[in-house]
Scaffold this motif. Structure first.
Motif, PDB file in Angstrom:
ATOM      1  N   TYR A   1       4.118  -0.150  10.784  1.00  0.00           N
ATOM      2  CA  TYR A   1       3.400  -0.654   9.607  1.00  0.00           C
ATOM      3  C   TYR A   1       3.348  -2.173   9.629  1.00  0.00           C
ATOM      4  O   TYR A   1       3.969  -2.832  10.461  1.00  0.00           O
ATOM      5  N   TRP A   2       2.578  -2.727   8.670  1.00  0.00           N
ATOM      6  CA  TRP A   2       2.454  -4.172   8.516  1.00  0.00           C
ATOM      7  C   TRP A   2       3.536  -4.640   7.541  1.00  0.00           C
ATOM      8  O   TRP A   2       3.443  -4.400   6.342  1.00  0.00           O
ATOM      9  N   ALA A   3       4.551  -5.317   8.068  1.00  0.00           N
ATOM     10  CA  ALA A   3       5.671  -5.733   7.228  1.00  0.00           C
ATOM     11  C   ALA A   3       5.358  -6.974   6.405  1.00  0.00           C
ATOM     12  O   ALA A   3       6.049  -7.275   5.427  1.00  0.00           O
ATOM     13  N   ALA A   4       4.339  -7.725   6.803  1.00  0.00           N
ATOM     14  CA  ALA A   4       3.912  -8.884   6.020  1.00  0.00           C
ATOM     15  C   ALA A   4       2.449  -9.163   6.332  1.00  0.00           C
ATOM     16  O   ALA A   4       2.043  -9.178   7.490  1.00  0.00           O
ATOM     17  N   VAL A   5       1.653  -9.351   5.269  1.00  0.00           N
ATOM     18  CA  VAL A   5       0.214  -9.584   5.407  1.00  0.00           C
ATOM     19  C   VAL A   5      -0.134 -10.842   4.623  1.00  0.00           C
ATOM     20  O   VAL A   5       0.307 -11.028   3.483  1.00  0.00           O
ATOM     21  N   SER A   6      -0.947 -11.708   5.217  1.00  0.00           N
ATOM     22  CA  SER A   6      -1.383 -12.921   4.529  1.00  0.00           C
ATOM     23  C   SER A   6      -2.287 -12.551   3.355  1.00  0.00           C
ATOM     24  O   SER A   6      -3.287 -11.843   3.527  1.00  0.00           O
ATOM     25  N   GLN A   7      -1.955 -12.987   2.175  1.00  0.00           N
ATOM     26  CA  GLN A   7      -2.777 -12.679   1.008  1.00  0.00           C
ATOM     27  C   GLN A   7      -4.067 -13.488   1.007  1.00  0.00           C
ATOM     28  O   GLN A   7      -5.015 -13.151   0.308  1.00  0.00           O
ATOM     29  N   ALA A   8      -4.113 -14.538   1.806  1.00  0.00           N
ATOM     30  CA  ALA A   8      -5.327 -15.346   1.880  1.00  0.00           C
ATOM     31  C   ALA A   8      -6.357 -14.730   2.812  1.00  0.00           C
ATOM     32  O   ALA A   8      -7.566 -14.769   2.550  1.00  0.00           O
ATOM     33  N   THR A   9      -5.886 -14.122   3.919  1.00  0.00           N
ATOM     34  CA  THR A   9      -6.822 -13.605   4.930  1.00  0.00           C
ATOM     35  C   THR A   9      -6.727 -12.097   5.146  1.00  0.00           C
ATOM     36  O   THR A   9      -7.547 -11.526   5.862  1.00  0.00           O
ATOM     37  N   ASP A  10      -5.724 -11.421   4.531  1.00  0.00           N
ATOM     38  CA  ASP A  10      -5.458  -9.991   4.764  1.00  0.00           C
ATOM     39  C   ASP A  10      -5.065  -9.707   6.212  1.00  0.00           C
ATOM     40  O   ASP A  10      -5.185  -8.583   6.688  1.00  0.00           O
ATOM     41  N   MET A  11      -4.599 -10.715   6.925  1.00  0.00           N
ATOM     42  CA  MET A  11      -4.166 -10.535   8.312  1.00  0.00           C
ATOM     43  C   MET A  11      -2.675 -10.244   8.380  1.00  0.00           C
ATOM     44  O   MET A  11      -1.875 -10.962   7.771  1.00  0.00           O
ATOM     45  N   PRO A  12      -2.274  -9.192   9.102  1.00  0.00           N
ATOM     46  CA  PRO A  12      -0.841  -8.952   9.292  1.00  0.00           C
ATOM     47  C   PRO A  12      -0.246  -9.988  10.228  1.00  0.00           C
ATOM     48  O   PRO A  12      -0.869 -10.386  11.205  1.00  0.00           O
ATOM     49  N   TYR A  13       0.978 -10.448   9.906  1.00  0.00           N
ATOM     50  CA  TYR A  13       1.645 -11.406  10.785  1.00  0.00           C
ATOM     51  C   TYR A  13       3.103 -11.025  11.045  1.00  0.00           C
ATOM     52  O   TYR A  13       3.844 -11.755  11.694  1.00  0.00           O
ATOM     53  N   ARG A  14       3.511  -9.863  10.556  1.00  0.00           N
ATOM     54  CA  ARG A  14       4.849  -9.355  10.811  1.00  0.00           C
ATOM     55  C   ARG A  14       4.775  -7.843  10.795  1.00  0.00           C
ATOM     56  O   ARG A  14       4.017  -7.256  10.008  1.00  0.00           O
ATOM     57  N   TYR A  15       5.568  -7.190  11.662  1.00  0.00           N
ATOM     58  CA  TYR A  15       5.435  -5.748  11.838  1.00  0.00           C
ATOM     59  C   TYR A  15       6.793  -5.052  11.747  1.00  0.00           C
ATOM     60  O   TYR A  15       7.841  -5.669  11.935  1.00  0.00           O
ATOM     61  N   GLY A  16       6.759  -3.782  11.476  1.00  0.00           N
ATOM     62  CA  GLY A  16       7.977  -2.988  11.420  1.00  0.00           C
ATOM     63  C   GLY A  16       7.665  -1.527  11.671  1.00  0.00           C
ATOM     64  O   GLY A  16       6.530  -1.149  11.978  1.00  0.00           O
ATOM     65  N   VAL A  17       8.682  -0.696  11.531  1.00  0.00           N
ATOM     66  CA  VAL A  17       8.536   0.754  11.669  1.00  0.00           C
ATOM     67  C   VAL A  17       9.379   1.392  10.587  1.00  0.00           C
ATOM     68  O   VAL A  17      10.524   0.994  10.370  1.00  0.00           O
ATOM     69  N   PHE A  18       8.817   2.370   9.880  1.00  0.00           N
ATOM     70  CA  PHE A  18       9.649   3.145   8.971  1.00  0.00           C
ATOM     71  C   PHE A  18       9.637   4.597   9.423  1.00  0.00           C
ATOM     72  O   PHE A  18       8.778   5.031  10.174  1.00  0.00           O
ATOM     73  N   ARG A  19      10.620   5.329   8.973  1.00  0.00           N
ATOM     74  CA  ARG A  19      10.703   6.745   9.314  1.00  0.00           C
ATOM     75  C   ARG A  19      11.009   7.551   8.065  1.00  0.00           C
ATOM     76  O   ARG A  19      11.610   7.056   7.102  1.00  0.00           O
ATOM     77  N   THR A  20      10.628   8.820   8.086  1.00  0.00           N
ATOM     78  CA  THR A  20      10.884   9.714   6.970  1.00  0.00           C
ATOM     79  C   THR A  20      10.901  11.137   7.485  1.00  0.00           C
ATOM     80  O   THR A  20      10.519  11.404   8.628  1.00  0.00           O
ATOM     81  N   ASN A  21      11.337  12.060   6.628  1.00  0.00           N
ATOM     82  CA  ASN A  21      11.438  13.453   7.025  1.00  0.00           C
ATOM     83  C   ASN A  21      10.139  14.188   6.760  1.00  0.00           C
ATOM     84  O   ASN A  21       9.537  14.033   5.700  1.00  0.00           O
ATOM     85  N   ALA A  22       9.698  15.003   7.718  1.00  0.00           N
ATOM     86  CA  ALA A  22       8.440  15.728   7.571  1.00  0.00           C
ATOM     87  C   ALA A  22       8.503  16.814   6.515  1.00  0.00           C
ATOM     88  O   ALA A  22       7.469  17.379   6.143  1.00  0.00           O
TER      89      ALA A  22
END
Length: 467
Positions: A285-306
């Motif tokens: 997922y996008w862990a941080a997105v610029s509110q001025a440009t909607d561009m992601p500049y930091r990333y991560g991964v989350f997990r959950t149970n199906a």
């Protein structure tokens, strides 16, 4: 750090439950001493050997040994199977073998098992003294105990193209045979007398079986399927769809994630690829997105149970491991308890229109990292060049001009990373660390099948390369 320690403890717990080829299984102990002088009670497969010995299925050698580490032959395996299945030897068989005379001590056994279709020869040869491989063992036991062929992939080194794919998966799903720590089955390895005893004991008695099976193979895509359900992201919701009834269940929404002060993050969006393995879903997922440009500049991964439930808070991102990785984490993949991802050696600043410009026919240096339960931090595996081409974020109404974190120039299967650059198409072995060149084709897109690498070159022509 606390989230990372929790994650590692969870992984180690899961890992400890994974059946392995050398794992000792806790069975009710026998009071009788082990009748073989080269085996000790409680070591390795001793309880499995005792189980079969007390049933009269196996015996030792005249010198009082069992020779547990000696590879089992086809003739020995045949004899054990007929006794286990209580199949009487055929009287006066007429079948002939080119390599087994009718006067041989093994003739009746091999003629009987051949007639039953459990173990057959080829071109008139039964090869009685030949060692039995793990793949052959799986096929023999599946036929002997009339188990169904299974198409769910279980091991990293057994692809659907393997001749014993269905047999090996069946042996694993029926808790007869497990894999090794690295998620492999090693189908070509010989089976020892002790190992075959364990496999046979588990096939005979449910009480002897391994713990629940764990697959080391994941699925990755915008839509993935498992056990009659589809999983995908629709807008700001992660949903589970019953393929038969079409009923949808919402597993998570964007609102289930706690906000981060001063940051705009996007966990769920149509077009985000997801990864599914053993009822666990991973989403880059996008862990941080610029509110001025909607561009992601930091990333991560989350997990959950199906299975759903209140587990939206059970997510983590890669800045727990290395802060520098979060700026350009790409191509995240999961196989067993091993995670792989790439980062850009030199993080690029993208323009605005479009933010990810893949029209430039250039390469970028990527670094492949590997995280396993054996290592606290990700391990650098290899630096390589890959084309600057990204997969588009299809179907999104909020971010229709943007792209996912995945490069078109990098693809994973359970045992290999495939990539292309201006020099051609390459394969890097995740298990052996070896790189080989598949072709000099100048590619612009790539997809994987069970047996091939499907390439589209810069002129739009399609090519099929054998893996």
């Amino acid at each position: 750090m606390k989230k990372l320690l929790t994650l590692l403890l969870t992984l180690l717990l899961l890992f400890s439950l994974t059946p392995t080829a050398n794992a000792e299984t806790e069975y009710p102990p026998y009071n009788d001493p082990i009748p073989f002088k080269d085996m000790q009670k409680g070591n390795g497969a001793s309880w499995d050997v005792m189980f079969l010995y007390k049933k009269g299925i196996i015996g030792g050698y005249p010198d009082g040994t069992f020779r547990p580490n000696e590879p089992i032959t086809r003739a020995q395996a045949s004899s054990m199977l007929l006794k286990a299945l209580e199949i009487p030897l055929r009287e006066n068989p007429t079948v002939t073998f080119k390599d087994v005379s009718k006067q041989s001590a093994h003739y009746q056994t091999l003629a009987t098992i051949n007639e039953k279709g459990i173990l057959r020869g080829e071109n008139g040869y039964m090869r009685p003294a030949e060692q039995t491989t793990r793949a052959q063992m799986a096929a023999i036991l599946r036929r002997a105990f009339d188990l169904p062929l299974e198409q769910k992939p279980m091991f990293r080194d057994v692809s659907p193209a393997h001749w014993a794919f269905g047999d090996i998966n069946s042996a694993a799903l029926n808790r007869i045979a497990g894999g090794y720590r690295d998620g492999t089955f090693k189908p070509g390895n010989p089976v020892t007398r002790a190992q075959f005893s364990s496999f046979l004991a588990r096939a005979i008695d449910d009480k002897m079986k391994l713990p629940g099976p764990v697959s080391f193979v994941s699925q990755k895509g915008v839509v993935v399927e498992e056990d009659g359900f589809q999983y995908t992201i629709k807008g700001e919701k992660l949903v589970k769809i019953n393929k038969k009834t079409k009923e949808e269940t919402v597993l998570l929404t964007e609102g289930d994630f706690p906000g981060q002060d001063g940051l705009f993050d996007v966990h769920l969006e149509t077009g985000f690829p997801i990864i599914l393995q053993n009822s666990t879903i991973y989403v880059p997922y996008w862990a941080a997105v610029s509110q001025a440009t909607d561009m992601p500049y930091r990333y991560g991964v989350f997990r959950t149970n199906a299975q759903g439930g209140n587990n939206g808070a059970n997510y983590w991102d890669l800045n727990e491991w290395d802060e520098s990785h979060t700026e350009s984490m790409r191509n995240f993949s999961v196989y067993g308890f091993d995670y792989y991802y790439t980062v850009e050696k030199k993080v690029r600043q993208f323009g605005y229109n479009p933010p990810f410009d893949d029209s430039v026919n250039t390469d970028q240096t990527l670094i492949l990292y590997h995280k396993s339960p054996d290592h606290y931090e990700p391990i650098k595996k290899i630096e390589f060049e890959a084309r600057i081409i990204f997969e588009r974020l299809e179907g999104s109404t909020r971010f229709s001009t943007y792209v996912t974190q995945n490069n078109k120039s990098v693809k994973f299967d359970p045992s290999t990373m495939f990539y292309f650059n201006k020099k051609g198409v390459f394969a890097y072995g995740l298990l052996d660390g070896k790189t080989k060149k598949l072709s000099s084709i100048q590619a612009k897109d790539m997809k994987l099948t069970d047996t091939t690498v499907e390439i589209v070159d810069v002129n739009g022509k399609k090519h099929s390369l054998k893996k």
